[in-house]
Design a protein around this motif. Structure first.
Motif, PDB file in Angstrom:
ATOM      1  N   VAL A   1     -24.669   6.213  19.553  1.00 24.97           N
ATOM      2  CA  VAL A   1     -23.520   5.001  18.558  1.00 24.97           C
ATOM      3  C   VAL A   1     -22.457   4.293  19.624  1.00 24.97           C
ATOM      4  O   VAL A   1     -22.126   3.756  19.032  1.00 24.97           O
ATOM      5  N   THR A   2     -21.234   5.772  19.655  1.00 26.39           N
ATOM      6  CA  THR A   2     -19.951   5.716  19.677  1.00 26.39           C
ATOM      7  C   THR A   2     -19.854   4.828  21.914  1.00 26.39           C
ATOM      8  O   THR A   2     -18.821   4.313  21.505  1.00 26.39           O
ATOM      9  N   ALA A   3     -21.042   5.239  22.479  1.00 30.62           N
ATOM     10  CA  ALA A   3     -20.856   4.046  23.263  1.00 30.62           C
ATOM     11  C   ALA A   3     -21.080   2.737  23.623  1.00 30.62           C
ATOM     12  O   ALA A   3     -20.903   1.809  24.571  1.00 30.62           O
ATOM     13  N   LEU A   4     -21.872   2.445  22.184  1.00 28.99           N
ATOM     14  CA  LEU A   4     -22.263   0.918  21.953  1.00 28.99           C
ATOM     15  C   LEU A   4     -20.960   0.463  22.035  1.00 28.99           C
ATOM     16  O   LEU A   4     -20.706  -1.019  21.914  1.00 28.99           O
ATOM     17  N   ARG A   5     -20.026   1.031  20.366  1.00 26.27           N
ATOM     18  CA  ARG A   5     -18.560   0.535  20.001  1.00 26.27           C
ATOM     19  C   ARG A   5     -17.881   0.445  21.443  1.00 26.27           C
ATOM     20  O   ARG A   5     -17.132  -0.701  21.760  1.00 26.27           O
ATOM     21  N   LYS A   6     -17.731   1.286  22.278  1.00 26.08           N
ATOM     22  CA  LYS A   6     -16.471   1.588  23.333  1.00 26.08           C
ATOM     23  C   LYS A   6     -16.755   0.259  24.346  1.00 26.08           C
ATOM     24  O   LYS A   6     -16.243  -1.020  25.112  1.00 26.08           O
ATOM     25  N   LEU A   7     -18.469  -0.510  24.716  1.00 27.87           N
ATOM     26  CA  LEU A   7     -18.880  -1.472  25.567  1.00 27.87           C
ATOM     27  C   LEU A   7     -18.105  -2.651  24.429  1.00 27.87           C
ATOM     28  O   LEU A   7     -17.439  -3.361  24.744  1.00 27.87           O
ATOM     29  N   ARG A   8     -18.219  -2.280  23.151  1.00 26.74           N
ATOM     30  CA  ARG A   8     -17.605  -3.901  22.155  1.00 26.74           C
ATOM     31  C   ARG A   8     -16.347  -4.002  22.151  1.00 26.74           C
ATOM     32  O   ARG A   8     -15.550  -4.837  22.487  1.00 26.74           O
ATOM     33  N   ASP A   9     -15.721  -2.385  22.479  1.00 25.51           N
ATOM     34  CA  ASP A   9     -14.162  -3.099  21.682  1.00 25.51           C
ATOM     35  C   ASP A   9     -13.375  -3.279  23.434  1.00 25.51           C
ATOM     36  O   ASP A   9     -12.717  -3.924  23.615  1.00 25.51           O
ATOM     37  N   ASP A  10     -14.537  -2.421  24.976  1.00 27.57           N
ATOM     38  CA  ASP A  10     -14.464  -2.772  26.111  1.00 27.57           C
ATOM     39  C   ASP A  10     -14.206  -4.287  26.359  1.00 27.57           C
ATOM     40  O   ASP A  10     -13.685  -4.486  27.541  1.00 27.57           O
ATOM     41  N   GLN A  11     -14.834  -4.307  25.810  1.00 26.30           N
ATOM     42  CA  GLN A  11     -15.638  -6.123  26.406  1.00 26.30           C
ATOM     43  C   GLN A  11     -16.095  -6.482  27.558  1.00 26.30           C
ATOM     44  O   GLN A  11     -15.734  -6.242  28.780  1.00 26.30           O
ATOM     45  N   ASP A  12     -16.904  -5.325  27.837  1.00 29.02           N
ATOM     46  CA  ASP A  12     -17.216  -4.713  28.866  1.00 29.02           C
ATOM     47  C   ASP A  12     -17.826  -6.225  29.420  1.00 29.02           C
ATOM     48  O   ASP A  12     -18.730  -6.842  29.064  1.00 29.02           O
ATOM     49  N   ALA A  13     -17.816  -6.175  31.450  1.00 27.12           N
ATOM     50  CA  ALA A  13     -18.358  -7.227  31.680  1.00 27.12           C
ATOM     51  C   ALA A  13     -20.274  -7.168  31.732  1.00 27.12           C
ATOM     52  O   ALA A  13     -20.393  -8.396  31.251  1.00 27.12           O
ATOM     53  N   LEU A  14     -20.197  -6.310  31.720  1.00 30.42           N
ATOM     54  CA  LEU A  14     -21.733  -6.120  31.948  1.00 30.42           C
ATOM     55  C   LEU A  14     -22.040  -6.328  30.564  1.00 30.42           C
ATOM     56  O   LEU A  14     -23.528  -6.717  30.591  1.00 30.42           O
TER      57      LEU A  14
END
Length: 379
Positions: free
Chosen positions: A26-39
């Motif tokens: 779940v920490t990977a999802l949090r990072k994608l969200r917080d980083d506003q990942d383009a993909l």
């Protein structure tokens, strides 16, 4: 109908669970969200999934897939659901592959299915036009233009629509906005002239987009399936999507339940674990029963789809309903039983509650599928 898994399917389940728990927590999802990942997902992770063959589970062997079927895909979806993994599994490997396998002509299949199986091509279904799931209520127009068509309209909540290479678009080629007849499906490049995509930030971290079509010119070869007769194809695609999503919801429910039970064992009040309190035991028991009912319904739906059962559509609506019941209950109780920390963004249990609300609304909520089940069963 057997409600257990054979050895080969169980191996897929165990491999997928180990993969997602170690490489996409779940920490990977949090990072994608917080980083506003383009993909909105990890491309290296997706490539690893493709190497394991998961992008091609529903792709026939002749086009480079395994053709393993929905029961195998369900195990991967369930494992992904346990860690709320952000992946193109649902939009591409399940819906996109199904659309091409079920209705693509040989040229379309040859052009796209091998790339889908390799994980190098992404697809998205552009269906919804309002906040509620009404698959036959289509206002987007496909107007005859010479030998081809002109596409005009707007689609909302297009899963992975912002990164798709190809869009599968439902459009009204004849009839009224609510007619079952007159629906056609089209396969077109997502970067075609006249297509505008705007990414939508979903509350649960799931990737989506609003897609607008302004005079998009389509050749006759863009048609996917029969002209004016796409309703049956659409239902077949959606039932696969609903069953796969129900499996994902089951995985999320299981993870939320196990985390909550562990907290009941660890958290102490008045010198004893709060899980020893009878009222909380009863609530945990109810969660477990709802979760196991959902598990049976999900396995039954996946097996019914693979077997071509006459009541597969009803089994899918039952599974989506029961998965929704269980996920709603367990995610809500999980947050409550965690107390104040359950309401904070720092604690992961809240991520499951957000996913529960979005997943339920996707491809039909519980009310939609209860009505559909009753109609299919003749009640």
């Amino acid at each position: 109908m057997a409600l257990t898994l054979d050895a080969e399917t169980a191996l897929i389940r165990d491999t997928a669970f180990d993969f997602f728990s170690k490489r996409s927590p779940v920490t990977a999802l949090r990072k994608l969200r917080d980083d506003q990942d383009a993909l909105g997902f990890s491309l290296p992770l997706w490539r690893q999934m493709a190497e394991l063959g998961w992008a091609g589970i529903l792709v026939p062997e002749v086009w480079g897939g395994s053709g393993f079927g929905m029961l195998g895909m369900g195990q991967v979806m369930e494992a992904a659901g346990r860690s709320l993994a952000a992946t193109p599994l649902l939009a591409t490997a399940l819906i996109g592959a199904s659309a091409l396998a079920l209705a693509g002509n040989p040229a379309q299949q040859q052009a796209h299915l091998p790339a889908v199986a390799q994980g190098t091509r992404f697809l998205a279904l552009a269906l919804e036009e309002s906040a509620h799931h009404r698959p036959q209520r289509i206002a987007t127009k496909a107007t005859r233009d010479g030998a081809g068509f002109r596409l005009d309209g707007e689609k909302r909540f297009v899963l992975d629509g912002h990164i798709a290479d190809l869009l599968i678009v439902t459009a009204r080629s004849s009839g009224g906005v609510d007619d079952r007849a007159g629906i056609s499906l089209f396969l077109l490049p997502a970067d075609a002239p006249g297509v505008t995509r705007t990414r939508t930030l979903m509350v649960d971290g799931r990737n989506a987009a609003t897609v607008r079509f302004d005079g998009v010119a389509l050749g006759a070869d863009a048609l996917l399936g029969p002209l004016d007769g796409g309703a049956d194809l659409l239902e077949a695609m959606l039932d696969r999507a609903r069953a796969g999503l129900a499996a994902e919801m089951l995985g999320s429910t299981t993870e939320a339940f196990e985390r909550t039970v562990q907290y009941l064992k660890d958290r102490k009040q008045f010198g004893v674990p709060i899980g020893s309190f009878q009222a909380l035991k009863h609530r945990a028991a109810q969660m477990f029963c709802e979760m196991e009912l959902a598990r049976s319904a999900v396995i039954g739906a996946l097996a019914a789809l693979d077997g071509g059962s006459n009541d597969a559509a009803a089994a899918v609506s039952l599974a989506k309903t029961k998965a929704g019941d269980a996920f709603f209950l367990v995610s809500s109780e999980g947050v409550q039983m965690h107390g104040g920390i359950g309401m904070t963004d720092e604690h992961e249990i809240g991520f499951f509650l957000k996913r529960a609300r979005v997943a339920e609304a996707t491809f039909g909520d519980r009310a939609f599928h209860r009505d559909r089940y009753a109609r299919l069963m003749g009640y």
